[in-house]
Design a protein around this motif. Structure first.
Motif, mmCIF file in Angstrom:
data_model
loop_
_atom_site.group_PDB
_atom_site.id
_atom_site.type_symbol
_atom_site.label_atom_id
_atom_site.label_comp_id
_atom_site.label_asym_id
_atom_site.label_seq_id
_atom_site.Cartn_x
_atom_site.Cartn_y
_atom_site.Cartn_z
ATOM 1 N N LYS A 1 1.724 10.153 -5.570
ATOM 2 C CA LYS A 1 2.256 9.274 -4.531
ATOM 3 C C LYS A 1 3.552 8.790 -5.160
ATOM 4 O O LYS A 1 3.675 8.187 -6.283
ATOM 5 C CB LYS A 1 1.318 8.052 -4.397
ATOM 6 C CG LYS A 1 0.084 8.611 -3.532
ATOM 7 C CD LYS A 1 0.409 8.158 -2.191
ATOM 8 C CE LYS A 1 -0.988 8.006 -1.586
ATOM 9 N NZ LYS A 1 -1.055 7.719 -0.222
ATOM 10 N N ILE A 2 4.711 9.089 -4.775
ATOM 11 C CA ILE A 2 6.043 8.848 -4.782
ATOM 12 C C ILE A 2 6.647 7.980 -3.891
ATOM 13 O O ILE A 2 6.933 8.775 -2.908
ATOM 14 C CB ILE A 2 6.691 9.937 -5.570
ATOM 15 C CG1 ILE A 2 5.820 10.569 -6.768
ATOM 16 C CG2 ILE A 2 8.240 9.794 -5.948
ATOM 17 C CD1 ILE A 2 6.138 11.929 -7.165
ATOM 18 N N THR B 1 11.198 20.048 2.312
ATOM 19 C CA THR B 1 9.774 20.083 2.360
ATOM 20 C C THR B 1 9.217 18.699 2.180
ATOM 21 O O THR B 1 8.261 18.317 2.508
ATOM 22 C CB THR B 1 9.416 21.176 1.283
ATOM 23 O OG1 THR B 1 9.776 22.314 1.731
ATOM 24 C CG2 THR B 1 8.192 21.304 1.315
ATOM 25 N N LEU B 2 9.520 18.247 0.971
ATOM 26 C CA LEU B 2 9.100 16.748 0.591
ATOM 27 C C LEU B 2 9.587 15.676 1.225
ATOM 28 O O LEU B 2 8.864 14.544 1.168
ATOM 29 C CB LEU B 2 9.103 16.825 -0.977
ATOM 30 C CG LEU B 2 8.672 17.732 -1.937
ATOM 31 C CD1 LEU B 2 9.231 17.322 -3.427
ATOM 32 C CD2 LEU B 2 7.391 18.142 -1.547
ATOM 33 N N GLN B 3 10.628 15.583 1.804
ATOM 34 C CA GLN B 3 11.175 14.472 2.460
ATOM 35 C C GLN B 3 11.522 13.303 1.221
ATOM 36 O O GLN B 3 11.592 12.018 1.654
ATOM 37 C CB GLN B 3 10.451 13.622 3.574
ATOM 38 C CG GLN B 3 10.509 14.612 4.816
ATOM 39 C CD GLN B 3 11.793 14.751 5.253
ATOM 40 O OE1 GLN B 3 12.300 13.780 5.960
ATOM 41 N NE2 GLN B 3 12.396 16.226 5.379
ATOM 42 N N ILE B 4 11.720 13.564 0.174
ATOM 43 C CA ILE B 4 12.017 12.758 -0.742
ATOM 44 C C ILE B 4 13.324 13.385 -1.761
ATOM 45 O O ILE B 4 13.130 14.728 -2.098
ATOM 46 C CB ILE B 4 10.989 12.017 -1.891
ATOM 47 C CG1 ILE B 4 10.327 12.995 -2.352
ATOM 48 C CG2 ILE B 4 10.230 11.103 -0.853
ATOM 49 C CD1 ILE B 4 9.370 12.513 -3.533
ATOM 50 N N GLY C 1 0.822 -1.206 -0.018
ATOM 51 C CA GLY C 1 0.183 0.000 -0.194
ATOM 52 C C GLY C 1 0.952 1.240 0.036
ATOM 53 O O GLY C 1 1.967 1.206 -0.242
ATOM 54 N N ALA C 2 0.287 2.272 0.483
ATOM 55 C CA ALA C 2 0.908 3.739 0.512
ATOM 56 C C ALA C 2 1.100 4.222 -0.994
ATOM 57 O O ALA C 2 1.557 5.232 -1.165
ATOM 58 C CB ALA C 2 2.144 3.651 1.112
ATOM 59 N N LEU D 1 11.606 1.674 -9.761
ATOM 60 C CA LEU D 1 11.347 2.547 -8.521
ATOM 61 C C LEU D 1 10.776 3.911 -9.069
ATOM 62 O O LEU D 1 11.404 4.477 -10.300
ATOM 63 C CB LEU D 1 12.583 2.813 -7.743
ATOM 64 C CG LEU D 1 13.064 1.616 -6.944
ATOM 65 C CD1 LEU D 1 14.149 1.974 -5.905
ATOM 66 C CD2 LEU D 1 11.805 1.194 -5.999
ATOM 67 N N ASP D 2 10.026 4.675 -8.272
ATOM 68 C CA ASP D 2 9.650 5.903 -8.606
ATOM 69 C C ASP D 2 10.924 6.985 -8.719
ATOM 70 O O ASP D 2 11.652 7.055 -7.788
ATOM 71 C CB ASP D 2 8.720 6.599 -7.833
ATOM 72 C CG ASP D 2 7.396 5.772 -7.916
ATOM 73 O OD1 ASP D 2 7.260 4.822 -8.890
ATOM 74 O OD2 ASP D 2 6.575 5.772 -7.060
ATOM 75 N N LYS D 3 10.768 7.896 -9.684
ATOM 76 C CA LYS D 3 11.873 9.044 -9.611
ATOM 77 C C LYS D 3 11.185 10.261 -10.131
ATOM 78 O O LYS D 3 10.249 10.311 -10.956
ATOM 79 C CB LYS D 3 12.870 8.653 -10.919
ATOM 80 C CG LYS D 3 14.161 7.913 -10.414
ATOM 81 C CD LYS D 3 15.088 7.851 -11.463
ATOM 82 C CE LYS D 3 16.001 6.292 -11.384
ATOM 83 N NZ LYS D 3 16.357 6.072 -12.812
#
Lengths: 142, 445
Positions: B344-345, B413-416, B216-217, B378-380
């Motif tokens: 959602k990343i 700000t985004l934590q990614i 999930g997530a 993986l998401d980028k």
């Protein structure tokens, strides 16, 4: 002071040709150039025969910036660059980047970019060391 | 093991609907009363709409109450919507807001123990997890609710949880083999990545005991389920694998708001805690069962930050039919999209407005930018930012500094991690009207 033209170039085919095509059409001659690159873009730095005209004709299509740089004579012999680097280093002047081209006779021309506030100091110490500093017109028409 | 129907709280999970609705009505009334008496925002809203908790006679009256949106949490940042003083709050989590400030939620002991951990325990059992399972929890631990939510649910049911957290691929794969993990909890994209690496490393399949993934997530599709089930079945000991969907959001509690059972026909919403509706994103009117709409929850048992009709902006439909597993709790279909532009990343919520907020704080950055999301397993995420004559000079160091500054601010700000690409002016296509800022190149699933 010699004026250098800097151009932001996306790292894609045909970008350089677009710049040189415009300069050719406008009859601006390139005296010297250098390119620095990252994976995404490059910066093309040039000494041209008419920097103001180059800026005018390029800025519609590219990001263009003018920067004052120092043009000095470089002995085209072993130790030539060492002399200049030592003089500047001893005086605490940091060289941001440099490039050279062979001028006339046995002299090469060195283009030096130093921090703006160090520029006159650099010219002074080079002059005191007997290094010849070129006038812009000499370079543009060389 | 995973094809046996088990319940964590059988009486409640299979409760006849009429009885369940009586419970919901009573609890919604209690929620409305808590909000009215303890939260200034709701007191004001109810007063403006000339309603009080006494107006609730049937569940149909719920729709008279105001919708709560993410902006309400932002406007009351950080603790303005909390209904309990800090003495009664035992946990604080946060997720992405729409700009620079996160959305903050607080839990009382009751919220953690009786709501979140309880529904998370039910979710895991519903997915086919049981005592004796070794759960490798690859959801991130931290402010994000995923890690801790799954963790406490595992402990509650008596499963052995490995608090592995996200990332760290090599170690994840080592522990699969050495600890004999039987369940993986992770985002579906990370799970797909892990399966691929196991395959590449040609690991002895007798050592891979994984039988279930609780994923999930992130939004994922039936196609992605097929892909994941096949990928794990190809590398594990039994040749069988269940990929089960878990859903949640921190505003409601975190993971465990709803979960698929092993029949995989929609996520059961734990309705004794979360009253669910779907509404038309345009009119705000309820949509009929089976019709798509924004999923809306009232957290009817929560104390820390009780929310009335909170809209998730997730688009789905509700199915009230009794499920083959015997559960009576309503199911929602797989989330098919969003009514806003949230992405959602890597399991993290990202709003384009957050990126814009960061960019506009940095001097010399033009208003023209574009966000590119790719999935290379993986998401980028990459942001292309146009330079201006002001930001351009002959100095590459300055340009690289600008790039690093933007990347750092975006991370804060985004934590990614976001890759920034500096581009020439007029490179990014201009559009008429609402700018199309996001290019999502992630393939189906």
């Amino acid at each position: 002071m010699v004026t250098q033209i800097s151009i932001f170039l996306p790292n894609r085919p045909n970008q350089l040709a677009k710049v040189t095509g415009i300069l050719m059409k406008e009859k601006v001659n390139i005296r010297a150039l250098t390119v620095s690159e990252t994976s995404d873009y490059g910066i093309l730095r040039m000494i041209v025969s008419d920097p103001d005209k180059a800026q005018k004709v390029l800025q519609g299509s590219f990001l263009v910036d003018q920067t004052d740089v120092i043009a000095c004579a470089l002995k085209d012999a072993p130790g030539g660059l060492n002399e200049i680097a030592t003089v500047l280093g001893d005086s605490g002047v940091n060289i941001e980047y440099l490039y050279a081209f062979v001028g006339k006779a046995t002299q090469a021309v060195l283009i030096l970019r130093v921090e703006n506030q160090m520029r006159s100091k650099a010219i002074d110490v080079l002059g005191n060391a007997g290094v010849r500093i070129y006038d812009p017109e000499e370079i543009y028409s060389m | 093991m995973s094809d046996q129907v088990r319940y964590w709280a059988k009486e409640i999970e299979t409760m006849p609907r009429a009885q369940l609705q009586d419970l919901q009505l009573r609890r919604f009334k209690e929620l409305a009363t808590r909000c009215y008496t303890k939260v200034r925002h709701y007191k004001q809203k109810f007063t403006d709409m000339k309603i009080t908790p006494d107006d609730i006679k049937t569940l149909d009256d719920v729709k008279k109450f105001p919708i709560t949106v993410k902006a309400d949490l932002r406007d009351n940042y950080p603790f303005g919507l909390f209904a309990e003083p800090m003495e009664n709050i035992v946990r604080i989590h946060a997720s992405s807001g729409t700009t620079g400030k996160p959305t903050v939620v607080g839990y009382t002991k009751h919220d953690v123990d009786d709501v979140w951990t309880e529904t998370m325990a039910r979710s895991l059992v519903c997915a086919g997890v049981w005592r004796g399972d070794v759960v490798q929890n690859a959801y991130g631990y931290g402010l994000f609710t995923g890690g801790l939510g799954a963790h406490f649910g595992c402990e509650r049911i008596g499963a052995a949880v490995i608090p592995m957290s996200g990332g760290n691929t090599e170690r994840q794969i080592m522990l699969f083999q050495d600890f004999g993990s039987t369940v993986l909890t992770a985002t579906p994209s990370f799970a797909a990545y892990l399966a691929e690496i196991i395959k590449q490393q040609k690991i002895d399949r007798k050592l891979i005991k994984l039988h279930t993934g609780v994923f999930g997530a992130e939004f994922w599709t039936e196609k992605m389920r097929e892909k994941l089930e096949t990928a794990f079945a190809e590398v594990n000991a039994t040749g069988k694998f269940n990929a089960i969907d878990i859903y949640g959001l921190s505003e409601i509690e975190g993971p465990g708001v709803s979960n698929e059972c092993i029949f995989k026909k929609g996520n059961h919403i734990w309705e004794d805690h979360f009253l669910a509706e779907t509404i038309d994103p345009k009119t705000g009117e309820p949509t009929a069962p089976g019709e798509p709409g924004e999923l809306v929850f009232s957290t009817i048992t929560k104390e820390g930050i009780p929310l009335v009709r909170y809209t998730t902006k997730d688009i789905t439909s509700l199915n009230y039919e009794k499920c083959d597993c015997g559960r009576t709790h309503v199911r929602h279909a797989k989330i098919t999209g969003r009514s806003d532009d949230m992405m959602k990343i890597k399991g993290i919520n990202v709003f384009p407005s957050q990126i814009e907020y960061v960019l506009m704080k940095i001097p010399g950055v033009a208003e023209h930018y574009e966000i590119i999301v790719e999935r290379d397993i993986l998401d980028k995420i990459k942001v292309r930012v146009e330079l201006t004559p002001k930001t351009f000079s002959d100095s590459m160091a300055e340009l690289e500094n600008l790039k690093r500054t933007i990347e750092k601010e975006l991370y804060t700000t985004l934590q990614i991690n976001v890759a920034v690409e500096l581009v020439a002016p007029n490179t990014i296509p201009r559009s008429i009207g609402k700018a199309k800022r996001v290019i999502d190149m992630r393939k189906e699933g």
